[in-house]
Design an enzyme around this catalytic site. Structure first.
Site, short mmCIF file in Angstrom:
data_model
loop_
_atom_site.label_atom_id
_atom_site.label_comp_id
_atom_site.label_asym_id
_atom_site.label_seq_id
_atom_site.Cartn_x
_atom_site.Cartn_y
_atom_site.Cartn_z
N HIS A 12 6.47 0.40 -4.57
CA HIS A 12 5.06 0.35 -4.72
C HIS A 12 4.49 -1.14 -4.97
O HIS A 12 5.00 -1.42 -6.15
CB HIS A 12 4.45 1.31 -5.65
CG HIS A 12 2.98 1.62 -5.72
ND1 HIS A 12 2.52 1.79 -6.89
CD2 HIS A 12 2.11 1.74 -4.91
CE1 HIS A 12 1.29 2.17 -6.85
NE2 HIS A 12 0.88 1.84 -5.56
N GLU A 39 5.47 -1.17 -0.05
CA GLU A 39 4.09 -0.80 -0.01
C GLU A 39 3.49 -2.14 -0.71
O GLU A 39 3.89 -2.59 -1.75
CB GLU A 39 3.54 0.39 -0.37
CG GLU A 39 2.14 0.78 -0.42
CD GLU A 39 1.17 0.30 -1.54
OE1 GLU A 39 0.07 0.67 -1.49
OE2 GLU A 39 1.78 -0.29 -2.45
N ASP A 41 -0.85 -4.21 -1.24
CA ASP A 41 -2.34 -4.13 -1.00
C ASP A 41 -2.81 -5.37 -0.30
O ASP A 41 -2.62 -6.32 -0.90
CB ASP A 41 -2.98 -3.55 -2.06
CG ASP A 41 -2.52 -2.43 -2.89
OD1 ASP A 41 -2.44 -1.32 -2.45
OD2 ASP A 41 -1.95 -2.62 -3.95
N HIS A 54 -4.65 -5.99 -5.62
CA HIS A 54 -4.99 -4.56 -5.62
C HIS A 54 -6.64 -4.44 -5.93
O HIS A 54 -7.27 -3.70 -5.16
CB HIS A 54 -4.37 -3.62 -6.47
CG HIS A 54 -4.58 -2.25 -6.64
ND1 HIS A 54 -5.71 -1.90 -7.57
CD2 HIS A 54 -4.08 -1.30 -6.03
CE1 HIS A 54 -5.59 -0.46 -7.37
NE2 HIS A 54 -4.78 -0.20 -6.62
N GLU A 114 -1.23 -1.50 2.75
CA GLU A 114 -2.33 -0.60 2.64
C GLU A 114 -3.65 -1.67 2.70
O GLU A 114 -3.63 -2.50 1.97
CB GLU A 114 -2.51 -0.36 1.19
CG GLU A 114 -3.66 0.71 1.09
CD GLU A 114 -3.90 1.14 -0.57
OE1 GLU A 114 -2.64 1.25 -1.13
OE2 GLU A 114 -5.00 1.71 -0.75
O1 G3P Z 1 -0.45 3.22 -0.77
C1 G3P Z 1 -0.17 4.04 -1.84
C2 G3P Z 1 -0.88 3.76 -3.04
O2 G3P Z 1 -0.72 2.45 -3.41
C3 G3P Z 1 -2.35 4.03 -2.85
O3 G3P Z 1 -2.97 3.77 -4.23
O4 G3P Z 1 -4.44 2.62 -5.83
O5 G3P Z 1 -1.75 2.14 -5.92
O6 G3P Z 1 -3.34 1.26 -3.93
P1 G3P Z 1 -2.89 2.29 -4.91
MG MG Z 2 -1.64 0.49 -2.72
#
Ligand code: G3P
Ligand code: MG
Length: 248
Positions: A12, A39, A41, A54, A114
């Site tokens: 993440h 993953e 952002d 993020h 994302e």
């Molecule tokens: O993509 C899953 C997760 O990353 C979504 O929440 O706030 O961590 O971007 P966040």
């Molecule tokens: Mg995310």
């Protein structure tokens, strides 16, 4: 059957608790823990360069201040996006999508991008990132999976590059989730883990949708979701739950 060539475990925000989130340092740390899927952002600089961040503002994770959408990439790229977490990471710059793509393609890693648009830039971000992938992502590499909570961003991505696989992110369950995912021609849904049930996963699979879950940092939760046939997990706990030290 849905196209699904992706590993089970995704780190993440790179490996965003062991290293500064959404930087190349975080990807390197995740890879050192055996991860081959990430993953992160992605949003746009003021001059339209896709890069990783993020929040809507720069303050928490960089030495910049204020709204991220006001900054050009040449200014963003001078910031320190690492020292806030630990002085060992001081000087780590924000990561451009180009740099992250080079890392993932070079290491044979999967990438879940994302779409995290700045306010008001939902369609622009979806369109721009999809266009970037179409132009720059090697045709022989594992395709990047685009995901978003923002339906307009996924719509714009679909319209720009329908061949890029998409996933609808869900942080609450409405009646409309299945219709929305199918209308967006998604391959998957990515669901906040407390919302999941075996019945939900069965319903998604019956509609030929894969199910990922975030952010799963607990082995008991991971085992329960796996027993329900979840297709992938996004985790911060790269030192505890990984492809190499947590097998099913
Ligand atoms: O993509 C899953 C997760 O990353 C979504 O929440 O706030 O961590 O971007 P966040
Ligand atoms: Mg995310």
């Amino acid at each position: 059957m849905a196209f699904w060539p992706y590993p089970f475990w995704f780190a993440h925000r790179g490996a965003g608790q062991q290293a500064p989130e959404n930087t190349l340092a975080a990807f390197r740390v995740g890879a050192a823990h055996g991860f081959n899927a990430f993953e992160c952002d992605v949003k746009l600089s003021a001059d339209g360069v896709p890069y990783l961040l993020h929040d809507d503002t720069l303050d928490r994770t960089t030495t910049g201040r204020g709204a991220a959408q006001a900054w050009s990439w040449s200014d963003l790229s001078q910031l320190d996006a690492g020292g806030w977490l630990d002085s060992a990471f001081a000087g780590e710059p924000p990561a451009s999508l180009a740099a992250v793509a080079a890392f993932c393609v070079g290491t044979g890693s999967a990438l879940n991008l994302e779409l995290k648009p700045c306010p008001g830039q939902e369609r622009l971000t979806g369109r721009s990132v999809a266009r970037w992938l179409r132009r720059c992502w090697p045709a022989n590499a594992l395709p990047a999976l685009l995901s978003s909570f923002e339906v307009p961003a996924l719509e714009a991505a679909r319209d720009e590059a329908p061949e890029s696989p998409r996933a609808l992110l869900l942080d609450q369950l409405s009646e409309a989730w299945l219709r929305q995912a199918l209308d967006l021609d998604c391959t998957a849904v990515v669901v906040h883990h407390p919302l999941l049930s075996e019945a939900f996963i069965d319903q998604a699979h019956a509609a030929d949708l894969k199910v990922l879950s975030y952010t799963v940092n607990d082995a008991t939760v991971a085992l329960r979701l796996k027993s329900w046939q979840v297709d992938g997990l996004i985790t911060d706990a790269v030192d505890r739950l990984s492809a190499t030290n947590f097998t099913f």
